[in-house]
Write an enzyme that holds these catalytic residues in place. Structure first.
Site, PDB file in Angstrom:
ATOM      1  N   LYS A   1       0.710  -1.058   0.040  1.00 11.08           N
ATOM      2  CA  LYS A   1       0.090  -0.314  -0.071  1.00 11.08           C
ATOM      3  C   LYS A   1       0.705   1.323   0.009  1.00 11.08           C
ATOM      4  O   LYS A   1       1.342   1.656   1.128  1.00 11.08           O
ATOM      5  CB  LYS A   1      -0.949  -0.091   1.321  1.00 11.08           C
ATOM      6  CG  LYS A   1      -1.819   0.879   1.351  1.00 11.08           C
ATOM      7  CD  LYS A   1      -2.675   0.802   2.388  1.00 11.08           C
ATOM      8  CE  LYS A   1      -3.910   2.084   2.613  1.00 11.08           C
ATOM      9  NZ  LYS A   1      -3.127   3.362   2.409  1.00 11.08           N
TER      10      LYS A   1
HETATM   11  P1  ATP Z   1      -9.912   5.688   1.153  1.00 10.03           P
HETATM   12  O1  ATP Z   1      -9.215   6.091  -0.266  1.00 10.03           O
HETATM   13  O2  ATP Z   1     -10.154   4.075   1.144  1.00 10.03           O
HETATM   14  O3  ATP Z   1     -11.457   6.396   1.230  1.00 10.03           O
HETATM   15  P2  ATP Z   1      -8.189   7.102   2.816  1.00 10.03           P
HETATM   16  O4  ATP Z   1      -8.378   8.278   1.585  1.00 10.03           O
HETATM   17  O5  ATP Z   1      -8.133   7.384   4.126  1.00 10.03           O
HETATM   18  O6  ATP Z   1      -9.257   6.066   2.188  1.00 10.03           O
HETATM   19  P3  ATP Z   1      -6.301   4.940   2.812  1.00 10.03           P
HETATM   20  O7  ATP Z   1      -7.010   4.406   3.870  1.00 10.03           O
HETATM   21  O8  ATP Z   1      -4.930   5.572   3.110  1.00 10.03           O
HETATM   22  O9  ATP Z   1      -6.885   6.224   2.176  1.00 10.03           O
HETATM   23  O10 ATP Z   1      -5.975   4.002   1.864  1.00 10.03           O
HETATM   24  C1  ATP Z   1      -6.658   4.009   0.363  1.00 10.03           C
HETATM   25  C2  ATP Z   1      -5.715   4.333  -0.759  1.00 10.03           C
HETATM   26  O11 ATP Z   1      -4.487   3.643  -0.676  1.00 10.03           O
HETATM   27  C3  ATP Z   1      -6.187   4.253  -2.168  1.00 10.03           C
HETATM   28  O12 ATP Z   1      -7.252   5.156  -2.387  1.00 10.03           O
HETATM   29  C4  ATP Z   1      -5.036   4.562  -2.750  1.00 10.03           C
HETATM   30  O13 ATP Z   1      -4.425   5.809  -3.048  1.00 10.03           O
HETATM   31  C5  ATP Z   1      -3.823   3.787  -2.041  1.00 10.03           C
HETATM   32  N1  ATP Z   1      -2.942   2.715  -2.405  1.00 10.03           N
HETATM   33  C6  ATP Z   1      -1.775   2.359  -2.156  1.00 10.03           C
HETATM   34  N2  ATP Z   1      -1.444   1.254  -2.850  1.00 10.03           N
HETATM   35  C7  ATP Z   1      -2.703   0.737  -3.307  1.00 10.03           C
HETATM   36  C8  ATP Z   1      -2.847  -0.620  -3.919  1.00 10.03           C
HETATM   37  N3  ATP Z   1      -1.865  -1.445  -4.201  1.00 10.03           N
HETATM   38  N4  ATP Z   1      -4.226  -0.919  -4.130  1.00 10.03           N
HETATM   39  C9  ATP Z   1      -5.175   0.057  -3.745  1.00 10.03           C
HETATM   40  N5  ATP Z   1      -4.989   1.286  -3.275  1.00 10.03           N
HETATM   41  C10 ATP Z   1      -3.641   1.716  -3.064  1.00 10.03           C
END
Ligand code: ATP
Length: 813
Positions: A427
């Site tokens: 991630k």
């Molecule tokens: P969300 O986008 O789920 O509403 P958020 O803005 O708090 O929540 P995070 O919880 O940090 O974000 O995690 C989701 C984000 O992680 C995704 O929107 C994307 O940008 C990022 N990301 C990084 N690596 C990946 C991956 N391998 N697959 C999907 N997303 C990824």
């Protein structure tokens, strides 16, 4: 369509004894010239009174000269506002400025419609018929008064069902009586003017609204300030000011839904020299034409883009789905349900019909998030699967991204995905990007929130011809853009990426290099891939696109099952060592393949293909589901643990600090947002995790007298009295020990308890979320969800303790 200004001019030409606004200003001009000055600062009302007094004086002295008697002035506040009651032409008095009692100008027909009644009994045909006749006297289009009526009723309740019912009934009337007003009404109700990727902004400052309020409602600085101090919300200020305005120059032509929307578009479109004046004129005209205090309130709330009626995107999609299931425009050929038919259904059958319609509309909007496409299509073909073809995935229109559900830790993830094959992916800590490329090679890049950021990443645009394999003509793919060191490929932090300019980046001047780590492929060579299993989409992505070292590659991944917990843990550690936030875990296939390892050691009550017995969860699919947060995508972050979940909160107020912190604001009050009501609900006070430097900067930002400091806002729910209120504008990531029920804080009140809200124990500031706007702060329902999870965890732990105890006491048989 003619503008409201044109319409009004035309109308006044044949109205009988009244002076038009134009002639009034002529008179004012002449009078001013006589006096040698133009009194620009006087309000319409003040000017009207002054002028009328002058005229009366002139007439009185004339009468006195004629009769030798004096007369009372003739300013009559109660000139009837109904045109039919106006005095006949011959009764008109020379030099009588026609002032209307502003209180009586409201549209009583719209005001009487019970829009919040159940749509199963609401007689839309009757009201549509009455309103059609009423509107025919003007230009035939739906009045803003009807929309205001819907806003007032939606604002008067916290019940989502009521809000939905109100919108359904309102939309049904429009569909039946004036379908052309449905689209502008949808934009106005959702408080937007264009989809996020089109970047149309009103660009109105608070000062232009204040200026207009003063000018149109005859307030001076002090009057305006005291209203702001008392009410906080600009719309409420407009409401009070309009209420106090006892006269208007003349009865304005009613505002129309389409007219108001066009005015907003004109404001947004006005650019360059003189645009501020143009915008100001439009704002003033809207305020002047608003009939009644409620119209003024909602016009101003619309202009400041804080409508606060709890009609978020989802509510609108539900309302559209239900309205178009029951009503259609005259001449439309699609079939609808009769009210009679629906009202005789059992509750479950009715919800079945509603759910089906809502799923279709939501799915279409998630694939093509633009009401300009959705609404005309709905009005033409109604609710049908065809909507997804006519208004579905399209190149250069961003789809709403699929989202991941949070998990507490690896073991929760492994438990949830027992029996399934999944892919663990790094991630990355960067920015999500959706890349569209058409057959001609034109490229668009969109953000997680659908903004167009093609100009921000010219380097990615220029990569496209190289990564696009020979067999690829068009595509939509998704990945994470991460700042990387071009020499070593080493990942850099998100902070580094935020230093890159947001717009018009010159490819030759790029200092912060990025790599796109691709993770999904949603569209290929003219065909959507959303319904294909993730394994297949990933296979296509990795086989037909071309990697370029440190610039375009695949997310690092590991395919596994829950039986391989050691390997998964190693992978997780590898991700965090490489500065990733943790891992994303994605189900690979729609149907789980039986796994021999797991069958020898079966998870409690589950088979490989079914969710746990008694579970109401649907079996997880591996399709790409736009705009859904499902458990087929799970996030496991490195700092997730029972006590280190973080929240994104909005700082809203502060108190004077004590001792060392006397110069600063400490503690600071933080809030979650309630997307249903548009309010901010206080959740905790925080005085931990801040550095002195941070405190200093915070104090400078929210210093007394600065524009970042406001009077108590009406949209904040909090019982206490802080020393200072901040203009809500930033999001802070906060850690905490746990969530508690609280009699003091209002966050999520009504969601877990009717009397008590939720609060945080030991809140600690982590960082400012530069990448988040206040619209993306943690919501009250999410907080409630975390609280339920925490309670569930506590219950399980307690059960486990009891079981352990029973075991050690030999009672388990
Ligand atoms: P969300 O986008 O789920 O509403 P958020 O803005 O708090 O929540 P995070 O919880 O940090 O974000 O995690 C989701 C984000 O992680 C995704 O929107 C994307 O940008 C990022 N990301 C990084 N690596 C990946 C991956 N391998 N697959 C999907 N997303 C990824």
């Amino acid at each position: 369509m003619s503008s409201p200004a044109k319409k009004r001019k035309k109308d006044t030409s044949d109205s009988i004894p009244q002076r038009s606004i134009a002639s009034f200003f002529q008179g004012q001009d002449q009078a001013a010239r006589k006096a040698g000055t133009i009194e620009e600062s006087l309000s319409d009302e003040a000017l009207a009174r002054k002028l009328q007094a002058e005229w009366n004086q002139e007439e009185d002295s004339a009468t006195f000269q004629e009769n030798g008697t004096t007369k009372e002035p003739t300013l009559d506040p109660f000139t009837p506002n109904d045109e039919s009651l106006e005095p006949p032409k011959k009764a008109a008095k020379k030099h009588t400025l026609s002032l209307q009692s502003s209180a009586g100008t409201e549209d009583t027909i719209s005001l009487a419609i019970p829009l919040d009644e159940s749509p199963l009994t609401f007689d839309s045909a009757k009201y549509a018929g009455e309103l059609k006749t009423h509107w025919a006297a003007e230009d035939g289009h739906a009045s803003y008064a009807l929309l205001t009526r819907a806003f007032v009723l939606a604002n008067a309740t916290r019940s989502r069902i009521r809000i939905v019912d109100t919108l359904v009934n309102f939309l049904r009337i429009l569909v039946e009586a004036d379908p052309s007003s449905v689209l502008p009404a949808v934009w106005l109700t959702t408080n937007s003017i264009s989809p996020p990727y089109e970047e149309l902004e009103l660009g109105l400052g608070g000062s232009s609204i204040s200026k207009a309020l003063k000018k149109i409602y005859g307030l001076d600085n002090q009057g305006l300030k005291s209203l702001y101090d008392k009410h906080g919300d600009a719309g409420d200020v407009a409401f009070e000011a309009k209420k106090r305005q006892s006269f208007t120059l003349m009865k304005p032509k009613p505002l129309k839904i389409n007219g108001v929307y066009q005015s907003l578009q004109k404001i947004a479109a006005s650019k360059g020299n003189g645009s501020q004046e143009t915008k100001q004129r439009i704002v003033e005209k809207l305020l002047q034409d608003a009939r009644g205090a409620e119209e003024s309130r909602y016009i101003v709330r619309t202009l400041v883009q804080n409508l606060r009626i709890g009609a978020v995107k989802t509510t609108m999609l539900i309302a559209l789905a239900r309205a178009l299931s029951m009503s259609k425009p005259v001449g439309a050929e699609f079939s609808i349900y009769s009210q009679h038919e629906l009202s005789r259904l059992k509750k479950e059958d009715l919800s079945g019909i509603y759910n089906n319609a809502e799923e279709i509309v939501k799915a279409s909007y998630a694939r093509h998030p633009n009401y300009n496409a959705l609404v005309p299509c709905l009005l033409e073909i109604g609710i049908s699967e065809e909507l997804l073809l006519r208004c579905g995935l399209q190149l250069h229109i961003p789809l709403r991204p699929m989202l991941g559900s949070i998990t507490r830790d690896l073991s929760e993830m492994l438990t949830k995905l027992q029996g399934r094959e999944f892919s663990c992916e790094y991630k990355y800590d960067g920015q999500r990007a959706q890349i569209h490329c058409d057959e001609q090679g034109r490229v668009s890049i969109f953000s997680r929130h659908l903004e167009n950021m093609t100009d921000k990443y010219p380097d990615l645009v220029s990569l496209v011809p190289e990564i696009r394999g020979e067999s690829v003509s068009s595509f939509i793919l998704e990945g994470e853009v991460v700042a990387v060191d071009q020499e070593t490929g080493e990942l850099q932090t998100f902070q580094v990426l935020t230093n890159r300019a947001k717009k018009n980046v010159d490819i030759g001047a790029i200092k912060i290099n990025v790599c796109l780590f691709a993770f999904d492929l949603m569209y290929l060579n003219g065909a959507p891939l959303l319904d294909r299993p993730f394994r297949e989409r990933r296979e296509l992505l990795r086989s037909i696109f071309v990697e370029i070292p440190y610039r375009f590659t695949w997310v690092k991944s590991l395919d596994a099952t829950s039986a391989e917990s050691e390997t998964v843990l190693e992978f997780f550690k590898g991700a965090t060592d490489k500065k990733c936030e943790g891992i994303m875990v994605k189900v690979l296939d729609n149907i789980a393949k039986p796994n021999p390892d797991e069958q020898t050691n079966p998870p409690t009550n589950t088979t490989a293909t079914e969710p746990p017995k008694g579970s109401r969860r649907k079996a997880l699919l591996s399709t790409y589901e736009p705009d859904k947060r499902l458990e087929s995508w799970l996030k496991v972050k490195k700092d997730y643990s029972a006590s280190s979940e973080t929240l994104d909160l909005i700082p809203i107020a502060g108190w004077h600090g004590n001792g060392r912190k006397a110069k600063w604001w400490s503690p600071i009050l933080l809030a979650v947002r309630n997307p249903e009501t548009g309010t901010l609900e206080a959740v905790t006070k925080c005085m931990s995790g801040f550095t002195d430097k941070f405190y200093q900067a915070n104090k400078a930002k929210y210093s007394e007298g600065s524009t970042n400091v406001i009077s108590r806002p009406s949209y904040v729910e909090y019982y206490g009295e802080p020393d200072i209120w901040f203009e809500p504008q930033e999001v802070w990531e906060m850690a905490f020990a746990d969530i508690t029920l609280s009699p003091t804080y209002t966050a999520a009140i009504g969601l877990v308890s009717d009397e008590r809200g939720l609060s945080l124990r030991f809140p600690r500031f982590l960082k400012v979320r530069e990448d988040k706007s206040i619209d993306e702060a943690t919501t009250s329902d999410y907080l409630a969800l975390l609280w339920r999870k925490q309670s569930e965890r506590a219950r399980l732990e307690e059960d486990a303790q009891i079981a352990d105890q029973a075991k050690s006491e030999g009672l388990d048989e």
